[in-house]
Write a protein that holds these residues in place. Sequence first.
Motif, PDB file in Angstrom:
ATOM      1  N   HIS A 255      70.547 -17.113 152.276  1.00  0.00           N
ATOM      2  CA  HIS A 255      69.232 -16.852 151.987  1.00  0.00           C
ATOM      3  C   HIS A 255      70.119 -17.632 150.145  1.00  0.00           C
ATOM      4  O   HIS A 255      68.414 -18.302 149.767  1.00  0.00           O
ATOM      5  CB  HIS A 255      69.060 -15.656 152.023  1.00  0.00           C
ATOM      6  CG  HIS A 255      68.364 -14.365 151.659  1.00  0.00           C
ATOM      7  ND1 HIS A 255      68.668 -14.602 150.151  1.00  0.00           N
ATOM      8  CD2 HIS A 255      67.334 -14.531 151.465  1.00  0.00           C
ATOM      9  CE1 HIS A 255      67.395 -14.193 148.982  1.00  0.00           C
ATOM     10  NE2 HIS A 255      66.610 -13.986 150.363  1.00  0.00           N
ATOM     11  N   ASP A 256      70.554 -16.920 149.819  1.00  0.00           N
ATOM     12  CA  ASP A 256      70.807 -17.849 148.395  1.00  0.00           C
ATOM     13  C   ASP A 256      70.674 -19.160 148.147  1.00  0.00           C
ATOM     14  O   ASP A 256      70.294 -19.087 147.111  1.00  0.00           O
ATOM     15  CB  ASP A 256      72.429 -17.151 148.337  1.00  0.00           C
ATOM     16  CG  ASP A 256      72.648 -17.537 146.416  1.00  0.00           C
ATOM     17  OD1 ASP A 256      71.803 -17.225 145.747  1.00  0.00           O
ATOM     18  OD2 ASP A 256      73.813 -18.241 146.206  1.00  0.00           O
ATOM     19  N   PHE A 257      71.064 -20.258 149.151  1.00  0.00           N
ATOM     20  CA  PHE A 257      71.428 -20.979 149.022  1.00  0.00           C
ATOM     21  C   PHE A 257      69.769 -22.436 149.093  1.00  0.00           C
ATOM     22  O   PHE A 257      69.494 -22.218 147.976  1.00  0.00           O
ATOM     23  CB  PHE A 257      72.153 -21.616 150.424  1.00  0.00           C
ATOM     24  CG  PHE A 257      71.691 -23.422 150.753  1.00  0.00           C
ATOM     25  CD1 PHE A 257      72.623 -24.407 150.118  1.00  0.00           C
ATOM     26  CD2 PHE A 257      70.836 -23.985 151.473  1.00  0.00           C
ATOM     27  CE1 PHE A 257      72.708 -25.582 149.719  1.00  0.00           C
ATOM     28  CE2 PHE A 257      71.012 -25.272 151.444  1.00  0.00           C
ATOM     29  CZ  PHE A 257      71.650 -26.288 150.183  1.00  0.00           C
ATOM     30  N   VAL A 258      68.482 -21.398 149.557  1.00  0.00           N
ATOM     31  CA  VAL A 258      67.059 -22.221 150.463  1.00  0.00           C
ATOM     32  C   VAL A 258      66.778 -21.583 148.725  1.00  0.00           C
ATOM     33  O   VAL A 258      66.095 -22.015 148.018  1.00  0.00           O
ATOM     34  CB  VAL A 258      66.111 -21.201 150.980  1.00  0.00           C
ATOM     35  CG1 VAL A 258      65.767 -21.815 151.078  1.00  0.00           C
ATOM     36  CG2 VAL A 258      67.148 -21.652 152.371  1.00  0.00           C
ATOM     37  N   ASP A 259      66.894 -20.184 148.948  1.00  0.00           N
ATOM     38  CA  ASP A 259      66.557 -19.577 147.175  1.00  0.00           C
ATOM     39  C   ASP A 259      66.912 -20.405 145.770  1.00  0.00           C
ATOM     40  O   ASP A 259      66.103 -20.765 144.762  1.00  0.00           O
ATOM     41  CB  ASP A 259      67.387 -18.110 146.576  1.00  0.00           C
ATOM     42  CG  ASP A 259      66.450 -16.610 147.011  1.00  0.00           C
ATOM     43  OD1 ASP A 259      65.147 -17.469 148.081  1.00  0.00           O
ATOM     44  OD2 ASP A 259      66.580 -16.392 147.382  1.00  0.00           O
ATOM     45  N   ARG A 260      68.120 -21.080 145.660  1.00  0.00           N
ATOM     46  CA  ARG A 260      68.560 -22.067 144.537  1.00  0.00           C
ATOM     47  C   ARG A 260      67.724 -23.278 144.344  1.00  0.00           C
ATOM     48  O   ARG A 260      67.711 -23.858 143.920  1.00  0.00           O
ATOM     49  CB  ARG A 260      69.963 -22.587 144.526  1.00  0.00           C
ATOM     50  CG  ARG A 260      70.984 -20.750 144.133  1.00  0.00           C
ATOM     51  CD  ARG A 260      72.286 -20.921 143.791  1.00  0.00           C
ATOM     52  NE  ARG A 260      73.042 -21.036 145.794  1.00  0.00           N
ATOM     53  CZ  ARG A 260      73.983 -22.111 145.680  1.00  0.00           C
ATOM     54  NH1 ARG A 260      73.941 -22.998 145.146  1.00  0.00           N
ATOM     55  NH2 ARG A 260      74.484 -21.949 146.461  1.00  0.00           N
ATOM     56  N   LEU A 261      67.455 -23.806 145.533  1.00  0.00           N
ATOM     57  CA  LEU A 261      66.702 -24.987 145.781  1.00  0.00           C
ATOM     58  C   LEU A 261      65.517 -24.473 145.776  1.00  0.00           C
ATOM     59  O   LEU A 261      64.607 -25.526 144.651  1.00  0.00           O
ATOM     60  CB  LEU A 261      66.648 -25.593 147.645  1.00  0.00           C
ATOM     61  CG  LEU A 261      67.857 -26.203 148.462  1.00  0.00           C
ATOM     62  CD1 LEU A 261      67.743 -25.619 149.690  1.00  0.00           C
ATOM     63  CD2 LEU A 261      68.035 -27.503 147.973  1.00  0.00           C
TER      64      LEU A 261
ATOM     65  N   ALA B 241      64.659 -22.594 143.226  1.00  0.00           N
ATOM     66  CA  ALA B 241      64.668 -22.097 142.269  1.00  0.00           C
ATOM     67  C   ALA B 241      64.195 -23.595 141.119  1.00  0.00           C
ATOM     68  O   ALA B 241      63.671 -24.182 140.192  1.00  0.00           O
ATOM     69  CB  ALA B 241      65.595 -21.278 141.471  1.00  0.00           C
ATOM     70  N   ASN B 242      65.030 -24.187 141.667  1.00  0.00           N
ATOM     71  CA  ASN B 242      65.488 -25.099 141.335  1.00  0.00           C
ATOM     72  C   ASN B 242      64.358 -26.545 141.413  1.00  0.00           C
ATOM     73  O   ASN B 242      64.063 -28.272 141.306  1.00  0.00           O
ATOM     74  CB  ASN B 242      66.890 -26.430 141.741  1.00  0.00           C
ATOM     75  CG  ASN B 242      68.221 -25.839 140.777  1.00  0.00           C
ATOM     76  OD1 ASN B 242      67.883 -26.159 139.151  1.00  0.00           O
ATOM     77  ND2 ASN B 242      68.464 -24.890 141.484  1.00  0.00           N
ATOM     78  N   ASN B 243      63.296 -25.850 142.578  1.00  0.00           N
ATOM     79  CA  ASN B 243      62.057 -27.249 143.069  1.00  0.00           C
ATOM     80  C   ASN B 243      62.186 -28.580 143.505  1.00  0.00           C
ATOM     81  O   ASN B 243      61.826 -29.171 143.848  1.00  0.00           O
ATOM     82  CB  ASN B 243      61.022 -28.021 141.847  1.00  0.00           C
ATOM     83  CG  ASN B 243      60.435 -26.627 141.225  1.00  0.00           C
ATOM     84  OD1 ASN B 243      59.799 -25.556 141.038  1.00  0.00           O
ATOM     85  ND2 ASN B 243      60.457 -26.101 139.941  1.00  0.00           N
ATOM     86  N   ILE B 244      63.885 -28.062 144.447  1.00  0.00           N
ATOM     87  CA  ILE B 244      63.677 -29.338 145.663  1.00  0.00           C
ATOM     88  C   ILE B 244      63.767 -29.165 146.366  1.00  0.00           C
ATOM     89  O   ILE B 244      63.225 -28.081 147.127  1.00  0.00           O
ATOM     90  CB  ILE B 244      65.672 -29.133 145.308  1.00  0.00           C
ATOM     91  CG1 ILE B 244      66.417 -29.359 143.700  1.00  0.00           C
ATOM     92  CG2 ILE B 244      66.154 -30.038 146.309  1.00  0.00           C
ATOM     93  CD1 ILE B 244      67.588 -28.922 143.934  1.00  0.00           C
TER      94      ILE B 244
ATOM     95  N   VAL C  96      74.027 -26.563 143.490  1.00  0.00           N
ATOM     96  CA  VAL C  96      72.215 -27.438 144.463  1.00  0.00           C
ATOM     97  C   VAL C  96      72.141 -27.320 142.352  1.00  0.00           C
ATOM     98  O   VAL C  96      72.091 -26.706 141.717  1.00  0.00           O
ATOM     99  CB  VAL C  96      71.426 -26.089 144.546  1.00  0.00           C
ATOM    100  CG1 VAL C  96      69.817 -26.954 144.066  1.00  0.00           C
ATOM    101  CG2 VAL C  96      71.902 -25.811 145.761  1.00  0.00           C
ATOM    102  N   LYS C  97      71.174 -28.936 142.480  1.00  0.00           N
ATOM    103  CA  LYS C  97      70.732 -29.269 141.085  1.00  0.00           C
ATOM    104  C   LYS C  97      69.602 -29.208 141.044  1.00  0.00           C
ATOM    105  O   LYS C  97      69.396 -30.089 141.977  1.00  0.00           O
ATOM    106  CB  LYS C  97      72.049 -30.337 140.202  1.00  0.00           C
ATOM    107  CG  LYS C  97      73.275 -29.859 140.006  1.00  0.00           C
ATOM    108  CD  LYS C  97      74.235 -30.852 139.638  1.00  0.00           C
ATOM    109  CE  LYS C  97      75.487 -30.937 139.419  1.00  0.00           C
ATOM    110  NZ  LYS C  97      76.822 -31.479 138.467  1.00  0.00           N
TER     111      LYS C  97
ATOM    112  N   ILE D  56      64.901 -15.794 154.949  1.00  0.00           N
ATOM    113  CA  ILE D  56      65.383 -17.424 154.224  1.00  0.00           C
ATOM    114  C   ILE D  56      62.939 -17.505 153.886  1.00  0.00           C
ATOM    115  O   ILE D  56      62.109 -18.051 154.915  1.00  0.00           O
ATOM    116  CB  ILE D  56      65.851 -18.160 155.281  1.00  0.00           C
ATOM    117  CG1 ILE D  56      67.372 -17.929 155.533  1.00  0.00           C
ATOM    118  CG2 ILE D  56      65.480 -19.473 155.046  1.00  0.00           C
ATOM    119  CD1 ILE D  56      68.180 -18.358 156.378  1.00  0.00           C
ATOM    120  N   THR D  57      63.134 -18.056 152.790  1.00  0.00           N
ATOM    121  CA  THR D  57      61.711 -18.727 152.461  1.00  0.00           C
ATOM    122  C   THR D  57      61.524 -20.342 153.383  1.00  0.00           C
ATOM    123  O   THR D  57      62.009 -20.994 153.139  1.00  0.00           O
ATOM    124  CB  THR D  57      61.820 -19.275 151.334  1.00  0.00           C
ATOM    125  OG1 THR D  57      61.665 -18.195 150.463  1.00  0.00           O
ATOM    126  CG2 THR D  57      60.170 -19.801 150.676  1.00  0.00           C
TER     127      THR D  57
END
Length: 260
Positions: A26-32, A34-37, A259-260, A63-64
């Motif tokens: 969940h957090d991994f996809v949220d970070r994607l 947040a970074n517009n990836i 994630v960058k 998960i979005t």
Amino acid sequence: MTNYETYLIDLDGTMYRGKDKIPEAHDFVDRLNANNINYYFLTNNSTKTPQQVADNLMNNHQITATAEQVITPSLATADYVRHMFDDDVSNHTAYVIGEFGLKSAIFGTGIKLDEDNPDVVIVGLDYDVTYHKFEVATLAIKRGAFFIGTNADTNLPNERGLVPGAGSVISLVETATQMKAKYIGKPETDIVDYAVSAKGFDRSKAVMVGDNYNTDILCGLNAGLDTLLVYTGFSTHEDIAKEERKPTYQIESLAEWDVK
């Protein structure tokens, strides 16, 4: 570490294990986000429609996901079938062993159902598979039908353990016909080629994320993608130590990935 523009993410063993959540997913996809990836869920699950897959991610795992972000072997197989004939696909016939996700994609192309003398037989995971279905498929292939398998996964990781996958079903038909199926899903490159064509991303700036070396990682390697193996599902450190072709990256959980 490369700044990737697109992530192709596996589901079972990577985003969840059956009905069990993988908290870091969940957090991994949220970070994607947040970074517009850009990201897509590239699954070997042929039983569900893209909307059903997205609904499961959203409702059961928070998960979005949208249906447009889901790429299944059913969609890739339907695309393959749509282009395998010289004339209109509606002039041809198919017999399908599989669940609604596969059947809706295949017959959505306009190809017609035929149990007696189909042009193509397509086999995927079927939770209610019977001897009769195997018999129909076997006889049709013996009569000359083109044989397609959705994916070669022998097992699926869920909350109970490693249960039989589509590859186990397809292998029975291969044994009965003494013919090898044309596979579409991971680790074959067809599903990535379909994803690139359908979604329009640059594969040189994409990374494949998954838990199974034999499907996710090999698919990425075969398709010329960088690969990220996460040890939350199928493959173990011992498995990877034996492989000559290594994943680009290996992590214990998605929480470790920057994630960058």
